[in-house]
Design a protein around this motif. Sequence first.
Motif, PDB file in Angstrom:
ATOM      1  N   TYR A 138      95.578 101.525 -19.503  1.00 16.61           N
ATOM      2  CA  TYR A 138      95.256 100.211 -18.949  1.00 16.61           C
ATOM      3  C   TYR A 138      94.770  99.304 -20.069  1.00 16.61           C
ATOM      4  CZ  TYR A 138      95.385 102.777 -14.552  1.00 16.61           C
ATOM      5  OH  TYR A 138      95.785 103.556 -13.501  1.00 16.61           O
ATOM      6  N   GLY A 139      95.297  98.061 -20.089  1.00 17.14           N
ATOM      7  CA  GLY A 139      94.875  97.126 -21.112  1.00 17.14           C
ATOM      8  C   GLY A 139      94.309  95.842 -20.549  1.00 17.14           C
ATOM      9  N   TYR A 140      94.927  95.373 -19.424  1.00 17.25           N
ATOM     10  CA  TYR A 140      94.540  94.083 -18.834  1.00 17.25           C
ATOM     11  C   TYR A 140      94.962  94.132 -17.372  1.00 17.25           C
ATOM     12  CZ  TYR A 140      93.838  88.968 -18.826  1.00 17.25           C
ATOM     13  OH  TYR A 140      93.394  87.694 -18.588  1.00 17.25           O
ATOM     14  N   SER A 141      94.083  93.700 -16.458  1.00 22.23           N
ATOM     15  CA  SER A 141      94.339  93.923 -15.033  1.00 22.23           C
ATOM     16  C   SER A 141      95.455  93.069 -14.460  1.00 22.23           C
ATOM     17  CB  SER A 141      93.049  93.731 -14.224  1.00 22.23           C
ATOM     18  OG  SER A 141      92.253  94.907 -14.297  1.00 22.23           O
ATOM     19  N   ARG A 142      95.989  92.121 -15.216  1.00 22.75           N
ATOM     20  CA  ARG A 142      97.179  91.425 -14.754  1.00 22.75           C
ATOM     21  C   ARG A 142      98.394  92.340 -14.787  1.00 22.75           C
ATOM     22  NH1 ARG A 142     100.497  88.499 -17.919  1.00 22.75           N
ATOM     23  NH2 ARG A 142      98.870  87.951 -19.430  1.00 22.75           N
ATOM     24  N   THR A 188      94.957 103.245 -25.680  1.00 24.99           N
ATOM     25  CA  THR A 188      94.239 103.020 -24.428  1.00 24.99           C
ATOM     26  C   THR A 188      94.410 104.224 -23.516  1.00 24.99           C
ATOM     27  OG1 THR A 188      96.096 102.080 -23.175  1.00 24.99           O
ATOM     28  CG2 THR A 188      94.880 100.575 -24.625  1.00 24.99           C
ATOM     29  N   ASN A 220      95.920  98.114 -12.852  1.00 28.55           N
ATOM     30  CA  ASN A 220      94.513  98.342 -12.537  1.00 28.55           C
ATOM     31  C   ASN A 220      94.410  99.696 -11.839  1.00 28.55           C
ATOM     32  OD1 ASN A 220      92.358  98.185 -10.210  1.00 28.55           O
ATOM     33  ND2 ASN A 220      91.618  96.788 -11.800  1.00 28.55           N
ATOM     34  N   LYS A 227     103.787  91.442 -14.013  1.00 32.28           N
ATOM     35  CA  LYS A 227     102.807  91.241 -15.086  1.00 32.28           C
ATOM     36  C   LYS A 227     102.909  89.837 -15.661  1.00 32.28           C
ATOM     37  CE  LYS A 227     101.425  93.019 -19.625  1.00 32.28           C
ATOM     38  NZ  LYS A 227     101.673  94.053 -20.661  1.00 32.28           N
ATOM     39  N   THR A 280      87.511  94.778 -12.943  1.00 31.21           N
ATOM     40  CA  THR A 280      87.432  94.435 -14.357  1.00 31.21           C
ATOM     41  C   THR A 280      88.681  93.680 -14.776  1.00 31.21           C
ATOM     42  OG1 THR A 280      87.125  95.332 -16.592  1.00 31.21           O
ATOM     43  CG2 THR A 280      88.456  96.637 -15.079  1.00 31.21           C
ATOM     44  N   ALA A 281      88.502  92.781 -15.725  1.00 25.04           N
ATOM     45  CA  ALA A 281      89.645  92.047 -16.246  1.00 25.04           C
ATOM     46  C   ALA A 281      90.339  92.806 -17.369  1.00 25.04           C
ATOM     47  CB  ALA A 281      89.207  90.668 -16.755  1.00 25.04           C
ATOM     48  N   THR A 282      89.539  93.504 -18.201  1.00 22.91           N
ATOM     49  CA  THR A 282      90.117  94.150 -19.373  1.00 22.91           C
ATOM     50  C   THR A 282      89.521  95.530 -19.574  1.00 22.91           C
ATOM     51  OG1 THR A 282      90.705  93.754 -21.690  1.00 22.91           O
ATOM     52  CG2 THR A 282      88.442  93.211 -21.040  1.00 22.91           C
ATOM     53  N   TYR A 283      90.032  96.267 -20.552  1.00 20.35           N
ATOM     54  CA  TYR A 283      89.667  97.668 -20.762  1.00 20.35           C
ATOM     55  C   TYR A 283      89.454  97.916 -22.260  1.00 20.35           C
ATOM     56  CZ  TYR A 283      91.770  97.760 -16.138  1.00 20.35           C
ATOM     57  OH  TYR A 283      92.079  97.493 -14.828  1.00 20.35           O
TER      58      TYR A 283
END
Length: 397
Positions: free
Chosen positions: A52-56, A49, A59, A236, A38-41
């Motif tokens: 996790y907020g963003y897979s960059r 959250t 993850n 990041k 997934t890219a985002t959460y």
Amino acid sequence: MSDPLSERPAFQPSTLVIHSNRVYESQSNSILFPVHQTATYIHESVGVTKGYGYSRGANPTVNALEQSIAAIEGTEQALCFRSGMAAITTLCMGLLKSGDHVILSEVIYGGTTRLFEQVLTHFDVQYTFIDTADLAAVEAGIKPNTRLIFAETPANPTLRLSDVKALAEIAHRHENVLFGVDNTFLTPLLQNCLELGADISMLSTTKYIDGHNATIGGSLACHDAVIMDRLRFVRKIIGTIQAPQDAWLTIQGVKTLPARLAMHCSHAQQVAEWLEKHPRVYHVNYPGLASFPQHALAVKQQKGFGGMLSFELNATTDESLRFMKALKLCTCAESLGSVETLITNPATASHCDLTVELRERLGISDRLIRLSVGLESPIDLIKDFEQAFDVIFGGSK
């Protein structure tokens, strides 16, 4: 609730890689941690959250691999990257600034050489290649602006060793100098660089950690939480985090690491001893051989001699390359640490950018052959060498 495994005595390696720091998925009770592709959460509410907020940035699957790496490194945390070179690049971008100086092993992976010579030099990061086996030379090479000593031991492809404990002591006698080790050839199970005093351990997880030629990846581990936070931030920003699918596959590889390493070491020892006795072999580099100049150091700081060796034939360059081509079980490929035995010629591959004169001085001649001994029977590997000798030289004599 505390993890009951954390309250148990220290595990042996084969238990450690399966159970220590292991993360389970709670929704379905899957025994394998899932791939979070997934890219985002979803945010539970504005600014809230589950970590996790963003897979960059992070993850869950990558985090599960990081906990496995931390377990074998003996650290609280580790960071995983898209490649070993991504790990080294993030390390340099996170800890160095314009005008800083780095001491590098003069025999080191070619990609590291290219990073400094062709990329970081444009940002005025200064560097000096030094024989890190020569402790006096390292001490003399430290400048007021030196910020990092980065060594690879055993070195690629000559297997030259550096004394990790002694280098750590040199670094720590100087203010603001850190010591990092590329420990790809041995992993923390055969050489725990952080226990020996290094500040940072780097691994190309592509190699023995994965073990199956399935992924590209790298890792960094350190006991210093401030350094790890800085590296996590830089990762990041520049987007060098490991991919979740690759992380998932690497998690499966880690679980068999001790068993594979035991076989790699045993098989490499047998192949090295056989090659050393062969009349067509001029020289073998393998720390497990009593004839290896730094054998005593290998015994002191390593828990095994590894699966890597290199050698030269009593032959011309053309004959050496044709010998490699005549092998049937040994696959010609630019990697190492896998279940398959891989063979390469560093002068035309990993170290092709070096001048002929420099390669010769470092012991990387055009005739040098690097061998990553796999899990095939050493009996069959030796038979493969015998038939190749017969093809090229008409027999072993």
